[in-house]
Scaffold this motif. Structure first.
Motif, PDB file in Angstrom:
ATOM      1  N   GLU A  82     -40.483  39.579  -7.794  1.00  0.00           N
ATOM      2  CA  GLU A  82     -39.522  39.436  -8.893  1.00  0.00           C
ATOM      3  C   GLU A  82     -38.935  38.025  -8.906  1.00  0.00           C
ATOM      4  OE1 GLU A  82     -38.793  41.626 -11.291  1.00  0.00           O
ATOM      5  OE2 GLU A  82     -40.307  42.959 -10.445  1.00  0.00           O
ATOM      6  N   PRO A  83     -39.371  37.183  -9.848  1.00  0.00           N
ATOM      7  CA  PRO A  83     -38.915  35.790  -9.857  1.00  0.00           C
ATOM      8  C   PRO A  83     -37.407  35.630 -10.026  1.00  0.00           C
ATOM      9  CG  PRO A  83     -40.665  36.126 -11.463  1.00  0.00           C
ATOM     10  CD  PRO A  83     -40.342  37.462 -10.878  1.00  0.00           C
ATOM     11  N   ASN A  84     -36.745  36.556 -10.692  1.00  0.00           N
ATOM     12  CA  ASN A  84     -35.318  36.400 -10.972  1.00  0.00           C
ATOM     13  C   ASN A  84     -34.428  37.122  -9.965  1.00  0.00           C
ATOM     14  OD1 ASN A  84     -35.896  34.850 -13.274  1.00  0.00           O
ATOM     15  ND2 ASN A  84     -36.242  36.706 -14.471  1.00  0.00           N
ATOM     16  N   SER A 135     -40.754  32.007   7.594  1.00  0.00           N
ATOM     17  CA  SER A 135     -41.261  32.119   8.963  1.00  0.00           C
ATOM     18  C   SER A 135     -42.560  32.929   8.995  1.00  0.00           C
ATOM     19  CB  SER A 135     -40.203  32.763   9.858  1.00  0.00           C
ATOM     20  OG  SER A 135     -40.631  32.788  11.187  1.00  0.00           O
ATOM     21  N   ILE A 136     -42.605  34.006   8.231  1.00  0.00           N
ATOM     22  CA  ILE A 136     -43.831  34.806   8.142  1.00  0.00           C
ATOM     23  C   ILE A 136     -44.940  33.976   7.496  1.00  0.00           C
ATOM     24  CG2 ILE A 136     -44.905  36.824   7.034  1.00  0.00           C
ATOM     25  CD1 ILE A 136     -42.111  38.208   7.359  1.00  0.00           C
ATOM     26  N   PHE A 137     -44.590  33.219   6.467  1.00  0.00           N
ATOM     27  CA  PHE A 137     -45.572  32.363   5.794  1.00  0.00           C
ATOM     28  C   PHE A 137     -46.137  31.325   6.765  1.00  0.00           C
ATOM     29  CE2 PHE A 137     -46.615  28.674   3.049  1.00  0.00           C
ATOM     30  CZ  PHE A 137     -47.606  29.278   2.289  1.00  0.00           C
ATOM     31  N   ALA A 138     -45.257  30.700   7.546  1.00  0.00           N
ATOM     32  CA  ALA A 138     -45.705  29.714   8.536  1.00  0.00           C
ATOM     33  C   ALA A 138     -46.632  30.365   9.555  1.00  0.00           C
ATOM     34  CB  ALA A 138     -44.497  29.080   9.228  1.00  0.00           C
ATOM     35  N   ASN A 139     -46.337  31.606   9.935  1.00  0.00           N
ATOM     36  CA  ASN A 139     -47.189  32.322  10.876  1.00  0.00           C
ATOM     37  C   ASN A 139     -48.554  32.622  10.253  1.00  0.00           C
ATOM     38  OD1 ASN A 139     -47.434  33.468  13.523  1.00  0.00           O
ATOM     39  ND2 ASN A 139     -47.444  35.455  12.540  1.00  0.00           N
ATOM     40  N   SER A 168     -50.724  22.571  -2.713  1.00  0.00           N
ATOM     41  CA  SER A 168     -49.335  23.027  -2.831  1.00  0.00           C
ATOM     42  C   SER A 168     -48.754  23.395  -1.466  1.00  0.00           C
ATOM     43  CB  SER A 168     -49.236  24.239  -3.767  1.00  0.00           C
ATOM     44  OG  SER A 168     -49.988  25.330  -3.260  1.00  0.00           O
ATOM     45  N   ILE A 169     -49.581  23.942  -0.603  1.00  0.00           N
ATOM     46  CA  ILE A 169     -49.116  24.329   0.727  1.00  0.00           C
ATOM     47  C   ILE A 169     -48.906  23.096   1.588  1.00  0.00           C
ATOM     48  CG2 ILE A 169     -49.716  25.625   2.819  1.00  0.00           C
ATOM     49  CD1 ILE A 169     -51.211  27.566   0.843  1.00  0.00           C
ATOM     50  N   ASN A 170     -49.812  22.130   1.476  1.00  0.00           N
ATOM     51  CA  ASN A 170     -49.623  20.865   2.190  1.00  0.00           C
ATOM     52  C   ASN A 170     -48.347  20.162   1.729  1.00  0.00           C
ATOM     53  OD1 ASN A 170     -51.955  19.893   4.060  1.00  0.00           O
ATOM     54  ND2 ASN A 170     -52.918  21.074   2.418  1.00  0.00           N
ATOM     55  N   ASP A 171     -48.057  20.236   0.431  1.00  0.00           N
ATOM     56  CA  ASP A 171     -46.857  19.597  -0.104  1.00  0.00           C
ATOM     57  C   ASP A 171     -45.583  20.214   0.478  1.00  0.00           C
ATOM     58  OD1 ASP A 171     -48.458  17.959  -1.610  1.00  0.00           O
ATOM     59  OD2 ASP A 171     -48.105  19.023  -3.500  1.00  0.00           O
ATOM     60  N   LEU A 172     -45.626  21.498   0.768  1.00  0.00           N
ATOM     61  CA  LEU A 172     -44.468  22.177   1.365  1.00  0.00           C
ATOM     62  C   LEU A 172     -44.158  21.585   2.732  1.00  0.00           C
ATOM     63  CD1 LEU A 172     -42.448  24.529   0.955  1.00  0.00           C
ATOM     64  CD2 LEU A 172     -44.089  25.996   2.098  1.00  0.00           C
ATOM     65  N   PHE A 173     -45.182  21.094   3.398  1.00  0.00           N
ATOM     66  CA  PHE A 173     -45.031  20.521   4.735  1.00  0.00           C
ATOM     67  C   PHE A 173     -45.357  19.030   4.713  1.00  0.00           C
ATOM     68  CE2 PHE A 173     -46.332  24.943   5.097  1.00  0.00           C
ATOM     69  CZ  PHE A 173     -45.242  25.448   5.765  1.00  0.00           C
ATOM     70  N   GLU A 174     -44.893  18.335   3.670  1.00  0.00           N
ATOM     71  CA  GLU A 174     -45.270  16.938   3.484  1.00  0.00           C
ATOM     72  C   GLU A 174     -44.865  16.040   4.646  1.00  0.00           C
ATOM     73  OE1 GLU A 174     -42.330  14.773   0.607  1.00  0.00           O
ATOM     74  OE2 GLU A 174     -42.716  16.788  -0.148  1.00  0.00           O
ATOM     75  N   VAL A 219     -37.311  29.057  -3.098  1.00  0.00           N
ATOM     76  CA  VAL A 219     -38.005  30.331  -3.300  1.00  0.00           C
ATOM     77  C   VAL A 219     -39.165  30.194  -4.275  1.00  0.00           C
ATOM     78  CG1 VAL A 219     -37.768  32.721  -4.068  1.00  0.00           C
ATOM     79  CG2 VAL A 219     -35.939  31.665  -2.788  1.00  0.00           C
ATOM     80  N   SER A 220     -38.975  29.446  -5.341  1.00  0.00           N
ATOM     81  CA  SER A 220     -40.055  29.273  -6.322  1.00  0.00           C
ATOM     82  C   SER A 220     -41.260  28.586  -5.692  1.00  0.00           C
ATOM     83  CB  SER A 220     -39.569  28.458  -7.512  1.00  0.00           C
ATOM     84  OG  SER A 220     -38.536  29.144  -8.164  1.00  0.00           O
ATOM     85  N   THR A 221     -41.000  27.587  -4.872  1.00  0.00           N
ATOM     86  CA  THR A 221     -42.088  26.888  -4.185  1.00  0.00           C
ATOM     87  C   THR A 221     -42.782  27.815  -3.209  1.00  0.00           C
ATOM     88  OG1 THR A 221     -40.906  24.795  -4.397  1.00  0.00           O
ATOM     89  CG2 THR A 221     -42.658  24.890  -2.736  1.00  0.00           C
ATOM     90  N   LEU A 222     -42.000  28.581  -2.456  1.00  0.00           N
ATOM     91  CA  LEU A 222     -42.578  29.530  -1.509  1.00  0.00           C
ATOM     92  C   LEU A 222     -43.430  30.565  -2.243  1.00  0.00           C
ATOM     93  CD1 LEU A 222     -42.846  30.557   1.395  1.00  0.00           C
ATOM     94  CD2 LEU A 222     -40.727  31.849   1.046  1.00  0.00           C
TER      95      LEU A 222
END
Length: 153
Positions: A36-38, A51-55, A102-108, A138-141
């Motif tokens: 749910e984006p909103n 943290s789960i995403f990083a894992n 996009s994922i690399n950009d999150l960890f630029e 959140v939108s980036t994630l």
């Protein structure tokens, strides 16, 4: 802990399947949380999801490593267990070489222990306990989770 482990083709296939299933499970869970984006989410929830995403990224790096191995003369795979299979930084870098931009950009700023420590308590300069600060949008994630899921499917 042994530095190297020899595994059979069957063990390699089982390992890769378990890793793929694990990554998919984490991404499916995150997708459900972020559907749910909103929806307003607390910072703690966002940090837990990050943290789960990083894992999931790190586990994917383990899969990239396992896929890079070739059979040796004994018809086995030699796994560098300590310095590749279990090393956080190595797996992270391997994953980021294959994942969408996009994922690399999150960890630029590059990988640090920060993604894995986001839920940990730290001490500030005066010695007071504090959360490790990290700004996660959140939108980036959400976009990164969707891009990651698309990449592995």
């Amino acid at each position: 802990m042994a530095s190297f482990k020899k595994i059979t083709s069957d063990q390699m296939n089982q390992t890769q399947k378990k890793i793929r299933d694990n990554v998919s499970s984490m991404l499916d869970f995150l997708n459900q949380c972020l559907v749910e984006p909103n929806t307003e989410l607390s910072e703690v929830y966002i940090n837990e999801m990050y943290s789960i995403f990083a894992n999931a990224i790190e586990e994917y790096g383990k899969l990239v490593y396992m896929k890079s191995l070739t059979l040796d003369s004994e018809n086995k795979y030699e796994v560098n267990y300590r310095h590749k299979f279990r090393d956080h930084t190595t797996k992270y870098h391997l994953a980021l070489t294959e994942l969408p931009k996009s994922i690399n950009d999150l960890f630029e700023a590059g990988f640090t222990k920060m993604p894995m420590n986001i839920l940990n308590v730290d001490l500030d300069n005066e010695g007071n306990p504090t959360w490790i600060a990290f700004d996660v949008d959140v939108s980036t994630l959400r976009k990164c989770v969707m891009d990651f899921r698309d990449h592995i499917n």
